[in-house]
Design a protein around this motif. Structure first.
Motif, PDB file in Angstrom:
ATOM      1  N   VAL A  33       0.818  -1.213   0.000  1.00 30.58           N
ATOM      2  CA  VAL A  33       0.000   0.000   0.000  1.00 30.58           C
ATOM      3  C   VAL A  33       0.854   1.266   0.000  1.00 30.58           C
ATOM      4  CG1 VAL A  33      -1.620   1.353   1.377  1.00 30.58           C
ATOM      5  CG2 VAL A  33      -2.019  -1.074   1.037  1.00 30.58           C
ATOM      6  N   ASN A  34       1.904   1.296   0.796  1.00 30.17           N
ATOM      7  CA  ASN A  34       2.668   2.531   0.953  1.00 30.17           C
ATOM      8  C   ASN A  34       3.582   2.827  -0.229  1.00 30.17           C
ATOM      9  OD1 ASN A  34       1.695   3.388   3.438  1.00 30.17           O
ATOM     10  ND2 ASN A  34       3.192   2.198   4.592  1.00 30.17           N
ATOM     11  N   THR A  35       4.263   1.803  -0.729  1.00 35.37           N
ATOM     12  CA  THR A  35       5.302   2.047  -1.729  1.00 35.37           C
ATOM     13  C   THR A  35       5.184   1.142  -2.951  1.00 35.37           C
ATOM     14  OG1 THR A  35       6.895   0.474  -0.780  1.00 35.37           O
ATOM     15  CG2 THR A  35       6.870   2.699   0.143  1.00 35.37           C
ATOM     16  N   VAL A  36       4.122   0.353  -3.038  1.00 34.71           N
ATOM     17  CA  VAL A  36       3.905  -0.589  -4.139  1.00 34.71           C
ATOM     18  C   VAL A  36       5.146  -1.462  -4.344  1.00 34.71           C
ATOM     19  CG1 VAL A  36       2.752  -0.856  -6.361  1.00 34.71           C
ATOM     20  CG2 VAL A  36       2.642   1.347  -5.202  1.00 34.71           C
ATOM     21  N   ASP A  37       5.633  -2.002  -3.244  1.00 36.31           N
ATOM     22  CA  ASP A  37       6.757  -2.916  -3.317  1.00 36.31           C
ATOM     23  C   ASP A  37       6.241  -4.323  -3.609  1.00 36.31           C
ATOM     24  OD1 ASP A  37       9.399  -3.635  -3.317  1.00 36.31           O
ATOM     25  OD2 ASP A  37       9.829  -2.856  -1.314  1.00 36.31           O
ATOM     26  N   PHE A  38       7.084  -5.121  -4.251  1.00 33.25           N
ATOM     27  CA  PHE A  38       6.695  -6.459  -4.678  1.00 33.25           C
ATOM     28  C   PHE A  38       7.613  -7.491  -4.042  1.00 33.25           C
ATOM     29  CE2 PHE A  38       4.629  -3.898  -7.761  1.00 33.25           C
ATOM     30  CZ  PHE A  38       3.627  -4.667  -8.364  1.00 33.25           C
ATOM     31  N   ASP A  39       7.011  -8.509  -3.450  1.00 38.94           N
ATOM     32  CA  ASP A  39       7.797  -9.649  -3.015  1.00 38.94           C
ATOM     33  C   ASP A  39       8.309 -10.410  -4.233  1.00 38.94           C
ATOM     34  OD1 ASP A  39       7.357  -9.113  -0.325  1.00 38.94           O
ATOM     35  OD2 ASP A  39       5.604 -10.432  -0.203  1.00 38.94           O
ATOM     36  N   ASP A  40       9.386 -11.140  -4.056  1.00 41.46           N
ATOM     37  CA  ASP A  40       9.918 -11.994  -5.118  1.00 41.46           C
ATOM     38  C   ASP A  40       9.087 -13.272  -5.139  1.00 41.46           C
ATOM     39  OD1 ASP A  40      11.360 -13.707  -6.776  1.00 41.46           O
ATOM     40  OD2 ASP A  40      13.304 -12.997  -6.085  1.00 41.46           O
ATOM     41  N   LEU A  41       8.040 -13.265  -5.959  1.00 42.63           N
ATOM     42  CA  LEU A  41       7.070 -14.360  -5.933  1.00 42.63           C
ATOM     43  C   LEU A  41       7.694 -15.681  -6.369  1.00 42.63           C
ATOM     44  CD1 LEU A  41       3.962 -12.498  -7.420  1.00 42.63           C
ATOM     45  CD2 LEU A  41       4.639 -12.767  -5.024  1.00 42.63           C
ATOM     46  N   ARG A  42       8.558 -15.638  -7.344  1.00 45.32           N
ATOM     47  CA  ARG A  42       9.195 -16.871  -7.793  1.00 45.32           C
ATOM     48  C   ARG A  42      10.063 -17.480  -6.697  1.00 45.32           C
ATOM     49  NH1 ARG A  42      11.105 -15.393 -13.987  1.00 45.32           N
ATOM     50  NH2 ARG A  42       9.158 -16.018 -15.019  1.00 45.32           N
ATOM     51  N   ALA A  43      10.827 -16.636  -6.023  1.00 43.68           N
ATOM     52  CA  ALA A  43      11.703 -17.150  -4.959  1.00 43.68           C
ATOM     53  C   ALA A  43      10.887 -17.700  -3.800  1.00 43.68           C
ATOM     54  CB  ALA A  43      12.633 -16.037  -4.476  1.00 43.68           C
ATOM     55  N   ALA A  72      10.306   6.886  -0.559  1.00 42.02           N
ATOM     56  CA  ALA A  72      10.597   5.632  -1.261  1.00 42.02           C
ATOM     57  C   ALA A  72      10.461   5.881  -2.753  1.00 42.02           C
ATOM     58  CB  ALA A  72       9.636   4.531  -0.813  1.00 42.02           C
ATOM     59  N   PRO A  73      11.119   5.090  -3.558  1.00 41.47           N
ATOM     60  CA  PRO A  73      10.953   5.254  -5.006  1.00 41.47           C
ATOM     61  C   PRO A  73       9.498   5.049  -5.410  1.00 41.47           C
ATOM     62  CG  PRO A  73      12.762   3.758  -4.490  1.00 41.47           C
ATOM     63  CD  PRO A  73      12.032   3.995  -3.215  1.00 41.47           C
ATOM     64  N   ALA A  74       9.057   5.783  -6.421  1.00 39.89           N
ATOM     65  CA  ALA A  74       7.714   5.582  -6.981  1.00 39.89           C
ATOM     66  C   ALA A  74       7.792   4.382  -7.920  1.00 39.89           C
ATOM     67  CB  ALA A  74       7.245   6.833  -7.714  1.00 39.89           C
ATOM     68  N   ARG A  75       7.687   3.190  -7.333  1.00 41.73           N
ATOM     69  CA  ARG A  75       7.898   1.970  -8.109  1.00 41.73           C
ATOM     70  C   ARG A  75       6.805   1.727  -9.142  1.00 41.73           C
ATOM     71  NH1 ARG A  75       9.292   0.592  -2.799  1.00 41.73           N
ATOM     72  NH2 ARG A  75      11.525   0.167  -2.593  1.00 41.73           N
ATOM     73  N   LEU A  76       5.607   2.220  -8.855  1.00 34.63           N
ATOM     74  CA  LEU A  76       4.497   2.000  -9.791  1.00 34.63           C
ATOM     75  C   LEU A  76       3.594   3.230  -9.797  1.00 34.63           C
ATOM     76  CD1 LEU A  76       3.632  -0.322 -11.701  1.00 34.63           C
ATOM     77  CD2 LEU A  76       2.027  -1.043  -9.936  1.00 34.63           C
ATOM     78  N   TYR A 129       5.368   5.513   7.323  1.00 35.86           N
ATOM     79  CA  TYR A 129       6.324   4.659   6.618  1.00 35.86           C
ATOM     80  C   TYR A 129       7.698   4.796   7.267  1.00 35.86           C
ATOM     81  CZ  TYR A 129       9.331   2.683   3.052  1.00 35.86           C
ATOM     82  OH  TYR A 129      10.267   1.931   2.400  1.00 35.86           O
ATOM     83  N   ALA A 130       8.279   3.665   7.642  1.00 32.95           N
ATOM     84  CA  ALA A 130       9.585   3.644   8.307  1.00 32.95           C
ATOM     85  C   ALA A 130       9.592   4.556   9.530  1.00 32.95           C
ATOM     86  CB  ALA A 130      10.692   4.038   7.331  1.00 32.95           C
ATOM     87  N   GLY A 131       8.470   4.581  10.236  1.00 31.29           N
ATOM     88  CA  GLY A 131       8.352   5.371  11.447  1.00 31.29           C
ATOM     89  C   GLY A 131       8.033   6.833  11.233  1.00 31.29           C
ATOM     90  N   ALA A 132       7.974   7.274   9.979  1.00 23.89           N
ATOM     91  CA  ALA A 132       7.731   8.687   9.688  1.00 23.89           C
ATOM     92  C   ALA A 132       6.288   8.904   9.254  1.00 23.89           C
ATOM     93  CB  ALA A 132       8.675   9.161   8.582  1.00 23.89           C
ATOM     94  N   PRO A 133       5.606   9.904   9.822  1.00 24.78           N
ATOM     95  CA  PRO A 133       4.274  10.248   9.309  1.00 24.78           C
ATOM     96  C   PRO A 133       4.408  10.742   7.876  1.00 24.78           C
ATOM     97  CG  PRO A 133       5.022  11.922  10.845  1.00 24.78           C
ATOM     98  CD  PRO A 133       6.033  10.795  10.902  1.00 24.78           C
TER      99      PRO A 133
END
Length: 465
Positions: free
Chosen positions: A239-249, A392-396, A432-436
């Motif tokens: 939700v916060n940064t649109v990060d993706f788990d490594d689904l294959r791994a 965080a980077p705008a990954r998506l 995010y990471a403790g920061a409002p």
């Protein structure tokens, strides 16, 4: 027949035209309407139930006078709170027709509604890169999709332990370990509903500076279970940064450990449409169950989501409705009423079918690409501005940022309130990471670069006020 009902029936074409004009005025006025309306309570005072009605024309007039002003412009291009899509013209038409046709898509016994849903699910499987082994069903939203997927997972865990949870109940199962790096809040809610319990959700360490799970840490957590089956909830877009788990791994860990893999791809699944981001969803087809929300990035009206699983027999065991008048489920092709908590099911597939038929994969790809470009543009502009700090980077399609100077909760709340009060945009808060922080989530089909500039101007003005 009641006289007012009879009169409305006689005037139905005229009244539907009047309703169309009402909706058209609302939609064409989105640019002028405040994006959010936080003072709506001042608009209308509650009244009692009318003893006598006034017909549809009178009711529309009263609604316009008492309630319309308090509605947000959430269907518009600068509503960037939560992850909220709008409704494409075809999606809107499909929703209107769904109400007009009023089909119960529970089974195929009386109409083609269920077959239309199956075709739509096939199109969506192709869109998200899922194979034919994944069976699907429409549900009301990502929360229900996660609940359905985890209910099937609970049954799977029970079978591994020699328990039929659908018959004996969750108490017969004992503790179930649910592991995730950055689980959405709806996962905890689902575990509460399913009797597994919120406390059984164990957060696994994530990669440094990321919301993606550390696969080695996940392996260690699974190893500590000493062979007891577990549930792993992976993310295809946090939700916060649109990060993706490594689904294959993660899926590869099943060679060593016994677990069900549920993937929450509520809006991140749409990365599969973008040539620059499709690699993020690699391995989605390996999941045992998948959640995707359609009233987010497919831009169909609320409420619409899909749930996919490769374990149809387990799904039917959980949700089948044993009643002579409904019939026994066909093991190879059960009616939809045997696949979700609902017996009565609105034809939610029609808006999705129409928007996919109208614009195809290419049209929806363009929306995803344009929205991700808007997110990248806003992130770059905020990063270059001295008043802001991008976290965080705008990954998506989500920009997560805070104030560069003294980013306290009170100052972030004041910034958010000032932007909302301007009527230019609406953003939702987070930590995010403790920061409002604030989140700007781009998922509306109308949003253009001009809208992005207006959002930036509103943020800059609010930060300087």
């Amino acid at each position: 027949m009641d006289a007012l009902l009879a009169d409305d029936l006689a005037r139905l074409p005229e009244l539907l035209g009047m309703t169309r004009e009402y909706a058209t005025r609302f939609l064409t006025g989105l640019a002028e309407r405040p994006v959010a309306h936080v003072e709506w309570r001042a608009v209308s005072k509650a009244v009692g139930l009318p003893a006598q009605g006034q017909g549809l024309e009178g009711a529309l007039a009263e609604f316009g006078a008492r309630w319309e002003e308090g509605l947000s412009a959430s269907a518009g291009p600068r509503y960037l709170g939560f992850v909220t899509g709008g409704a494409t013209p075809a999606g809107l038409a499909g929703d209107w027709l769904t109400a007009a046709f009023d089909q119960n898509a529970a089974s195929g016994g009386d109409s083609c509604a269920a077959e239309l849903e199956k075709e739509t699910l096939g199109w969506l499987r192709e869109l998200f890169g899922l194979g034919a082994a994944h069976h699907g069903a429409f549900v009301s939203g990502a929360s229900m999709s996660n609940t359905v997927g985890l209910a099937i997972a609970r049954e799977w865990v029970g079978r591994r332990l020699g328990v039929r949870v659908s018959e004996a109940g969750a108490a017969a199962l004992g503790p179930v370990e649910v592991l995730s790096g950055s689980p959405h809040s709806s996962v905890g809610k689902a575990l509460s509903v399913l009797g597994i319990g919120r406390e059984r959700l164990r957060t696994v360490p994530t990669l440094p500076g990321r919301e993606a799970v550390d696969v080695d840490a996940l392996a260690a957590a699974l190893a500590a279970l000493d062979g007891r089956p577990a549930i792993v909830v992976a993310n295809a877009g946090t939700v916060n940064t649109v990060d993706f788990d490594d689904l294959r791994a993660i899926a590869a860990l099943r060679d060593r450990f016994d677990f069900w893999l549920h993937v929450d791809a509520a809006f991140g699944g749409f990365a599969a449409l973008s040539p620059a981001h499709a690699h993020l969803t690699a391995g989605l087809d390996l999941a045992d169950s998948v959640c995707v929300d359609l009233h987010k990035w497919l831009n169909v009206p609320y409420d619409s989501a899909v749930q996919f699983t490769r374990h149809l027999e387990l799904q039917t065991a959980v949700f089948h409705n044993a009643s002579p008048y409904l019939g026994a489920p066909d093991p190879a092709d059960p009616d939809f009423l045997h696949l979700t908590p609902e017996n009565s099911r609105r034809l939610r597939a029609l808006p999705a079918w129409l928007t996919l038929a109208a614009y195809g994969a290419a049209g929806h790809r363009e929306i995803v690409v344009r929205n991700t470009a808007s997110a990248a543009s806003l992130a770059a502009a905020l990063d270059a501005h001295p008043a802001f700090r991008v976290l965080a980077p705008a990954r998506l399609n989500v920009v997560c940022f805070t104030l560069a100077d003294r980013p306290t909760p009170a100052r972030l709340a004041a910034l958010s309130s000032a932007v909302t009060a301007s009527g230019e945009a609406f953003l939702t808060p987070t930590v995010y990471a403790g920061a409002p922080a604030l989140r700007a989530a781009f998922s509306n089909w109308r949003t253009t670069e001009a809208d992005t500039r207006r959002v930036l101007d509103a943020l800059v003005a609010a930060a300087g006020s």
